[in-house]
Each structure stands twice: as C-alpha cells, then as structure tokens.
Motif scaffolding. Structure first.
Motif, PDB file in Angstrom:
ATOM      1  N   THR A  53      -3.935   7.424  -0.744  1.00  0.00           N
ATOM      2  CA  THR A  53      -3.487   5.987  -0.498  1.00  0.00           C
ATOM      3  C   THR A  53      -3.997   4.950  -1.860  1.00  0.00           C
ATOM      4  OG1 THR A  53      -3.785   6.237   1.846  1.00  0.00           O
ATOM      5  CG2 THR A  53      -3.541   3.871   1.126  1.00  0.00           C
ATOM      6  N   PRO A  78      -3.403   1.066  -3.846  1.00  0.00           N
ATOM      7  CA  PRO A  78      -2.723  -0.190  -3.524  1.00  0.00           C
ATOM      8  C   PRO A  78      -1.703  -0.415  -4.550  1.00  0.00           C
ATOM      9  CG  PRO A  78      -5.196  -0.324  -3.827  1.00  0.00           C
ATOM     10  CD  PRO A  78      -4.639   1.369  -3.794  1.00  0.00           C
ATOM     11  N   THR A  87       0.828  -1.269   0.032  1.00  0.00           N
ATOM     12  CA  THR A  87       0.063  -0.014   0.074  1.00  0.00           C
ATOM     13  C   THR A  87       0.895   1.206   0.082  1.00  0.00           C
ATOM     14  OG1 THR A  87      -1.715  -1.080   1.207  1.00  0.00           O
ATOM     15  CG2 THR A  87      -1.741   1.106   1.329  1.00  0.00           C
TER      16      THR A  87
END
Length: 90
Positions: free
Chosen positions: A66, A68, A55
């Motif tokens: 944020t 992935p 992440t």
C-alpha cells in the motif's frame, strides 16, 4: 502472473480498480521485467499525511503493498500506470 491495482480515497473517497493477467498479454516478458524492477524493500516510509490523497494498493501474485499517492513514484508508478492503461476494470 496476476496484478491488481486499487485506488481509494481522494476528495470523493471512491475506489477504483484494474487487473491484468500478464500471461494473456502479447508481451508477458515485458511485464516480468517491469515487476522485476520493483524494489524488494518496503516501497515507502510514512511521511506527513496529505489531505485527500489517494491510496494505492498493488497486488503482484501473492504480495500486496500500500502506497500513499503522494509517494507513488519510480518503478511502482510505472507499474500502476501500465496496469491502469492496459488492464481491465476490477
């Protein structure tokens, strides 16, 4: 402008970070161009989770997103790559 990149997760679940103060670099305008190329909308839509994925948390000035790891691409990936390559460990 301050940019902070943090990577967490992965198989070991560890965290690492890098930071850059663009004003102290030889080419602050290139950093501003890179940040200016970032999309203004939400960078990703959640997809199915990938086991042991990283992440990435990216803070530019006062904005934090944020992402992935499996969805880190385009201008966001370019910014992360440059901060990792040229930044100081955080």
């Amino acid at each position: 402008m301050h940019i902070v990149v943090r990577r967490s997760g992965g198989l070991a679940g560890t965290s690492r970070g890098w930071r850059v103060d663009t004003e102290s670099r030889d080419d602050p305008d290139a950093w501003y161009d890179l940040v200016g190329a970032l999309p203004r909308e939400e960078p990703v839509r959640r997809r199915r989770a990938v086991p042991d994925d990283f992440t990435w948390t990216v803070t530019v000035a006062r904005t934090t997103v944020t992402i992935p790891g499996s969805q880190l691409d385009g201008p966001w990936a370019a910014l992360v790559r440059r901060v990792r390559d040229e930044g100081d460990p955080d």
